[in-house]
Design a protein around this motif. Structure first.
Motif, PDB file in Angstrom:
ATOM      1  N   PRO A   1     -11.489   9.086 -16.968  1.00 26.99           N
ATOM      2  CA  PRO A   1     -11.708   7.740 -16.432  1.00 26.99           C
ATOM      3  C   PRO A   1     -11.993   6.739 -17.562  1.00 26.99           C
ATOM      4  CG  PRO A   1     -13.642   9.077 -16.139  1.00 26.99           C
ATOM      5  CD  PRO A   1     -12.622   9.966 -16.758  1.00 26.99           C
ATOM      6  N   PRO A   2     -11.957   5.434 -17.276  1.00 27.98           N
ATOM      7  CA  PRO A   2     -12.154   4.436 -18.337  1.00 27.98           C
ATOM      8  C   PRO A   2     -13.566   4.352 -18.895  1.00 27.98           C
ATOM      9  CG  PRO A   2     -11.867   3.375 -16.210  1.00 27.98           C
ATOM     10  CD  PRO A   2     -11.576   4.818 -15.993  1.00 27.98           C
ATOM     11  N   MET A   3     -14.552   4.898 -18.157  1.00 27.32           N
ATOM     12  CA  MET A   3     -15.944   4.864 -18.642  1.00 27.32           C
ATOM     13  C   MET A   3     -16.549   6.251 -18.504  1.00 27.32           C
ATOM     14  SD  MET A   3     -17.360   1.193 -17.213  1.00 27.32           S
ATOM     15  CE  MET A   3     -17.058   1.545 -15.485  1.00 27.32           C
ATOM     16  N   LEU A   4     -17.395   6.606 -19.467  1.00 31.40           N
ATOM     17  CA  LEU A   4     -17.988   7.948 -19.486  1.00 31.40           C
ATOM     18  C   LEU A   4     -19.505   7.868 -19.513  1.00 31.40           C
ATOM     19  CD1 LEU A   4     -15.706   9.565 -22.213  1.00 31.40           C
ATOM     20  CD2 LEU A   4     -15.544   9.939 -19.746  1.00 31.40           C
ATOM     21  N   ILE A   5     -20.144   8.836 -18.834  1.00 33.47           N
ATOM     22  CA  ILE A   5     -21.602   9.000 -18.903  1.00 33.47           C
ATOM     23  C   ILE A   5     -21.869  10.451 -19.267  1.00 33.47           C
ATOM     24  CG2 ILE A   5     -23.728   9.079 -17.553  1.00 33.47           C
ATOM     25  CD1 ILE A   5     -22.660   6.716 -15.919  1.00 33.47           C
TER      26      ILE A   5
ATOM     27  N   ALA B   1     -16.213  -6.680  -0.530  1.00 33.33           N
ATOM     28  CA  ALA B   1     -16.250  -5.858  -1.749  1.00 33.33           C
ATOM     29  C   ALA B   1     -14.838  -5.540  -2.237  1.00 33.33           C
ATOM     30  CB  ALA B   1     -17.015  -4.566  -1.481  1.00 33.33           C
ATOM     31  N   VAL B   2     -14.658  -5.574  -3.553  1.00 34.81           N
ATOM     32  CA  VAL B   2     -13.330  -5.348  -4.135  1.00 34.81           C
ATOM     33  C   VAL B   2     -13.167  -3.888  -4.547  1.00 34.81           C
ATOM     34  CG1 VAL B   2     -13.123  -7.715  -4.968  1.00 34.81           C
ATOM     35  CG2 VAL B   2     -14.133  -5.976  -6.461  1.00 34.81           C
ATOM     36  N   GLU B   3     -11.919  -3.451  -4.580  1.00 28.48           N
ATOM     37  CA  GLU B   3     -11.584  -2.117  -5.090  1.00 28.48           C
ATOM     38  C   GLU B   3     -11.316  -2.257  -6.587  1.00 28.48           C
ATOM     39  OE1 GLU B   3     -11.141   0.967  -3.709  1.00 28.48           O
ATOM     40  OE2 GLU B   3     -11.842   0.384  -1.709  1.00 28.48           O
ATOM     41  N   LEU B   4     -12.156  -1.648  -7.392  1.00 27.07           N
ATOM     42  CA  LEU B   4     -11.991  -1.726  -8.844  1.00 27.07           C
ATOM     43  C   LEU B   4     -10.958  -0.678  -9.274  1.00 27.07           C
ATOM     44  CD1 LEU B   4     -13.116  -3.177 -11.371  1.00 27.07           C
ATOM     45  CD2 LEU B   4     -14.789  -1.335 -11.560  1.00 27.07           C
ATOM     46  N   GLN B   5      -9.745  -1.128  -9.543  1.00 31.76           N
ATOM     47  CA  GLN B   5      -8.653  -0.190  -9.824  1.00 31.76           C
ATOM     48  C   GLN B   5      -8.823   0.471 -11.197  1.00 31.76           C
ATOM     49  OE1 GLN B   5      -6.552   0.685  -7.545  1.00 31.76           O
ATOM     50  NE2 GLN B   5      -7.303  -0.815  -6.076  1.00 31.76           N
ATOM     51  N   GLU B   6      -8.935  -0.329 -12.245  1.00 34.47           N
ATOM     52  CA  GLU B   6      -9.050   0.204 -13.599  1.00 34.47           C
ATOM     53  C   GLU B   6     -10.023  -0.666 -14.386  1.00 34.47           C
ATOM     54  OE1 GLU B   6      -7.921   3.080 -16.513  1.00 34.47           O
ATOM     55  OE2 GLU B   6      -7.230   2.944 -14.437  1.00 34.47           O
ATOM     56  N   ALA B   7     -11.235  -0.191 -14.549  1.00 38.93           N
ATOM     57  CA  ALA B   7     -12.253  -0.987 -15.249  1.00 38.93           C
ATOM     58  C   ALA B   7     -11.857  -1.185 -16.706  1.00 38.93           C
ATOM     59  CB  ALA B   7     -13.602  -0.292 -15.162  1.00 38.93           C
TER      60      ALA B   7
ATOM     61  N   ASN C   1     -28.562   6.142 -13.175  1.00 40.10           N
ATOM     62  CA  ASN C   1     -28.565   6.039 -11.712  1.00 40.10           C
ATOM     63  C   ASN C   1     -28.213   4.627 -11.252  1.00 40.10           C
ATOM     64  OD1 ASN C   1     -29.223   8.705 -11.202  1.00 40.10           O
ATOM     65  ND2 ASN C   1     -31.429   8.341 -11.177  1.00 40.10           N
ATOM     66  N   LEU C   2     -28.684   3.627 -11.999  1.00 37.19           N
ATOM     67  CA  LEU C   2     -28.401   2.231 -11.650  1.00 37.19           C
ATOM     68  C   LEU C   2     -26.944   1.876 -11.946  1.00 37.19           C
ATOM     69  CD1 LEU C   2     -31.651   0.477 -12.977  1.00 37.19           C
ATOM     70  CD2 LEU C   2     -31.081   0.983 -10.602  1.00 37.19           C
ATOM     71  N   LEU C   3     -26.429   2.363 -13.080  1.00 36.94           N
ATOM     72  CA  LEU C   3     -25.027   2.090 -13.433  1.00 36.94           C
ATOM     73  C   LEU C   3     -24.075   2.698 -12.402  1.00 36.94           C
ATOM     74  CD1 LEU C   3     -25.082   2.721 -17.303  1.00 36.94           C
ATOM     75  CD2 LEU C   3     -24.710   0.524 -16.166  1.00 36.94           C
ATOM     76  N   MET C   4     -24.396   3.898 -11.922  1.00 34.62           N
ATOM     77  CA  MET C   4     -23.550   4.580 -10.929  1.00 34.62           C
ATOM     78  C   MET C   4     -23.832   4.102  -9.504  1.00 34.62           C
ATOM     79  SD  MET C   4     -21.525   6.883 -12.336  1.00 34.62           S
ATOM     80  CE  MET C   4     -21.215   8.201 -11.188  1.00 34.62           C
ATOM     81  N   ARG C   5     -24.848   3.283  -9.363  1.00 38.59           N
ATOM     82  CA  ARG C   5     -25.315   2.751  -8.079  1.00 38.59           C
ATOM     83  C   ARG C   5     -25.763   3.860  -7.119  1.00 38.59           C
ATOM     84  NH1 ARG C   5     -22.716  -1.370  -3.659  1.00 38.59           N
ATOM     85  NH2 ARG C   5     -24.715  -2.040  -2.882  1.00 38.59           N
TER      86      ARG C   5
ATOM     87  N   THR D   1     -16.756  -1.715  -4.248  1.00 37.31           N
ATOM     88  CA  THR D   1     -16.983  -0.551  -3.375  1.00 37.31           C
ATOM     89  C   THR D   1     -17.523   0.604  -4.214  1.00 37.31           C
ATOM     90  OG1 THR D   1     -14.728   0.280  -3.671  1.00 37.31           O
ATOM     91  CG2 THR D   1     -15.096  -1.207  -1.807  1.00 37.31           C
ATOM     92  N   ARG D   2     -18.468   1.337  -3.648  1.00 43.00           N
ATOM     93  CA  ARG D   2     -19.089   2.443  -4.388  1.00 43.00           C
ATOM     94  C   ARG D   2     -18.026   3.459  -4.824  1.00 43.00           C
ATOM     95  NH1 ARG D   2     -23.142   1.385  -0.635  1.00 43.00           N
ATOM     96  NH2 ARG D   2     -25.237   1.096  -1.503  1.00 43.00           N
ATOM     97  N   HIS D   3     -17.094   3.729  -3.928  1.00 47.75           N
ATOM     98  CA  HIS D   3     -16.074   4.741  -4.224  1.00 47.75           C
ATOM     99  C   HIS D   3     -15.281   4.364  -5.476  1.00 47.75           C
ATOM    100  CE1 HIS D   3     -13.067   7.821  -3.467  1.00 47.75           C
ATOM    101  NE2 HIS D   3     -12.131   6.897  -3.646  1.00 47.75           N
ATOM    102  N   SER D   4     -14.806   3.119  -5.528  1.00 46.79           N
ATOM    103  CA  SER D   4     -13.988   2.702  -6.682  1.00 46.79           C
ATOM    104  C   SER D   4     -14.831   2.565  -7.949  1.00 46.79           C
ATOM    105  CB  SER D   4     -13.270   1.381  -6.368  1.00 46.79           C
ATOM    106  OG  SER D   4     -14.198   0.314  -6.213  1.00 46.79           O
ATOM    107  N   LEU D   5     -16.114   2.161  -7.812  1.00 47.31           N
ATOM    108  CA  LEU D   5     -16.996   2.064  -8.983  1.00 47.31           C
ATOM    109  C   LEU D   5     -17.181   3.443  -9.608  1.00 47.31           C
ATOM    110  CD1 LEU D   5     -19.097   0.460 -10.748  1.00 47.31           C
ATOM    111  CD2 LEU D   5     -20.818   1.159  -9.060  1.00 47.31           C
TER     112      LEU D   5
END
Length: 586
Positions: free
Chosen positions: A503-507, A338-344, A392-396, A416-420
């Motif tokens: 953050p780069p994405m908002l819910i 799994a990759v660490e998503l630094q900046e979506a 819920n699905l988008l945030m996993r 990784t869930r943390h970085s997502l």
């Protein structure tokens, strides 16, 4: 018969798990056993000194005082060393027990943090609390009693047998022949109590769950006059708890008198056979006194051990419940690669996604969506159509049954869930605040934020003015539910928390539902600035708040039935138009 075998297998499995935790403190365990042996050996040596002292009293006026003083000095030393050994043994047992309890609670809470959301949603929160708090406390009491009395009890039985055999073999044999009766009584009662204590523990968890639910929702209970029904439910659970507790305590309480009766038989047998032997010159009066003391010491541990066994049944029943939680299947771990998503970059794709909370009840079916970076996506539809489920699905928080969800070109199960989750800012309709200061609640997502950054975020969310009016401003301490803050103020703090992180994405899930119209208009302007260049998902029931969205998804029964911007959807004169007109028909 099968049920008994399963129960026995369950007890053995639980005991093995307890021993696994005990292995970490093996030096303390060995030290405690050695001290128990020393304590028992010296305790058993003291009656020999007493017997010798009695034999030095030959007759009236014929007492060997010199020999008596030697025995007295020796007796004082023996008692002193015994007391020290018992104190050190109790200290070791306490340290070992509470270290084990600490480890079990730590593992249970760690598992709670790793459990999938579906487990938390489908299990009573009060029962989980009861397992970690009440059940572990009961387990600790039983374990401590077991450590303290079991080692010394077994050592006392073996020691007294050896000492008695050195004095008189025949009388010792008479004592040993009666012993199995005590063991049989203790074993019979122990089997009965385990199932009852387990039921007691389960019912207590049910009661804790009900109390926790009623306290947490007291306003709703009173508003809908549900007090009588809540009380009836509590009385029913309380009555069941009373019945199973009484049965468990009844069986555990008859252990002591039953074994005491057997012990009295042993003592009477020793007294009778010893007296006859003393009359014929087989043993001295001092030896008979010593033998009677040993007989009492030999039978006493059976009382203690039977009590320990009863407590251990309760402890094992509680341990079984806490181990059920610890061994519950954890959330699927992140993939090794799994990759660490630094900046979506804000690019989100959903392809042929199917999901349902329960297999027999379908929800989201063949869901498809493409969101380009910086787009504002509004999601509307009737209650239960799948809006929050999509979040819920988008945030996993939940994984899709099938299909693919990609963020920045990566499938989310390869991130990784943390970085997502770090790349999402989330404001929900239900506010969540922790016990602590206003400052701690705001900087939760960005602990290294400066004072200026925090105040700037609070001003942007229009929370700064009400925070400054609080007794200690940003250092005002609030409870976990926000204390005396209004629902709107609590929601403003949650909005501030997201505005600080940016953050780069908002819910935004009904993010302004508890805020007055005037403040909402201001916050909407702040949101527009915040959402600029950021991919945003907005769940809303008030359709006036989403007019500016780039794309509006109209959902019904888990599917997108209409799609477009505000003007396009109104022109369609379909489902969205009906929803919109129903809100503004006046």
């Amino acid at each position: 018969m099968r049920e008994k075998k399963e129960q026995k297998a369950g007890q053995m499995a639980t005991m093995r798990k307890v021993l696994h935790y005990m292995k970490r403190y093996l030096p303390l365990l060995i030290f405690s056993i050695i001290l128990a042996a020393v304590s028992v050996a010296l305790t058993l040596y003291f009656p020999i000194l007493t017997g010798r002292a009695i034999d030095l009293i030959l007759a009236k006026g014929k007492v060997d005082f010199d020999g008596m003083f030697v025995i007295l000095r020796r007796g004082v030393i023996v008692v002193g060393i015994t007391a020290l050994a018992q104190w050190l043994m109790n200290m070791s047992n306490n340290k070992m027990t509470y270290h084990i309890v600490q480890d079990i609670r730590k593992d249970a809470f760690e598992k709670l943090e790793k459990l999938p959301l579906k487990y938390i949603d489908s299990h009573s929160h009060g029962d989980m609390v009861s397992r970690i708090i009440a059940d572990v406390d009961t387990f600790a009491d039983g374990l401590l009693m077991g450590f303290t009395q079991l080692f010394s009890g077994v050592a006392t039985i073996l020691g007294t047998l050896i000492f008695m055999l050195t004095i008189n073999v025949k009388i010792t044999c008479a004592v040993v022949l009666i012993t199995p009766l005590s063991l049989f009584v203790a074993s019979f009662i122990a089997k009965k109590t385990y199932a009852m204590f387990k039921l007691q523990s389960k019912t207590r968890g049910e009661q804790t769950a009900h109390i926790e639910e009623m306290i947490g929702n007291q306003k709703v209970v009173q508003a809908f006059n549900h007090e009588d029904e809540a009380l009836e439910t509590f009385d029913e659970i309380n009555q069941r708890l009373q019945k199973c507790s009484l049965r468990a305590i009844f069986f555990s309480s008859i252990t002591n008198p039953s074994t005491r009766f057997v012990n009295s038989l042993v003592y009477a047998t020793v007294g009778l056979t010893g007296a006859l032997s003393a009359l014929t010159g087989g043993i001295t009066v001092g030896q008979l006194s010593c033998f009677l003391t040993y007989a009492n010491q030999y039978t006493k541990p059976f009382n203690e051990i039977s009590g320990v066994i009863t407590e251990l049944q309760n402890a094992l029943a509680c341990a079984a419940r806490i181990f059920e939680l610890i061994e519950e299947e954890a959330e699927i771990p992140d993939a090794p690669e799994a990759v660490e998503l630094q900046e979506a970059d804000g690019h989100v794709e959903i392809e042929h996604v199917y999901f349902s909370y329960v297999p027999e009840q379908k929800l989201i079916e063949d869901f498809n969506l493409k969101v380009t970076p910086g787009q504002r996506v509004a999601i509307v539809g009737p209650t239960g159509c799948g809006k929050t489920t999509l979040i819920n699905l988008l945030m996993r928080f939940y994984d899709a049954n099938s299909g693919k969800i990609r963020v920045s070109g990566y499938e989310i199960d390869q991130i990784t869930r943390h970085s997502l989750r770090q790349n999402y800012g989330m404001v929900l309709q239900e506010t969540w605040l922790k016990a602590g200061t206003i400052r701690e609640n705001i900087i939760m997502g960005k602990p290294d934020a400066t004072e200026e950054e925090m105040i700037e975020a609070a001003k942007a969310s229009h929370a700064h003015s009400f925070i400054k009016r609080l007794p200690d401003g940003y250092d005002t301490v609030i409870t976990e539910d926000g204390g005396n803050l209004s629902q709107g103020q609590k929601q403003l703090l949650c909005i501030t928390r997201v505005m600080l992180c940016l953050p780069p994405m908002l819910i935004l899930d009904e993010a302004t539902s508890s805020i007055d119209t005037r403040t909402e208009m201001r916050i909407q302007n702040a949101f527009l600035k915040m959402m600029k260049g950021r991919t945003s998902f907005i769940v809303a029931h008030r359709l006036s708040t989403i007019r500016e969205a780039d794309i509006i998804l109209v959902m019904n029964q888990g599917k997108i039935i209409e799609q477009g911007n505000h003007e396009e959807l109104l022109a369609m004169n379909g489902f969205y138009a009906n929803l919109y007109n129903s809100q503004f028909s006046a």
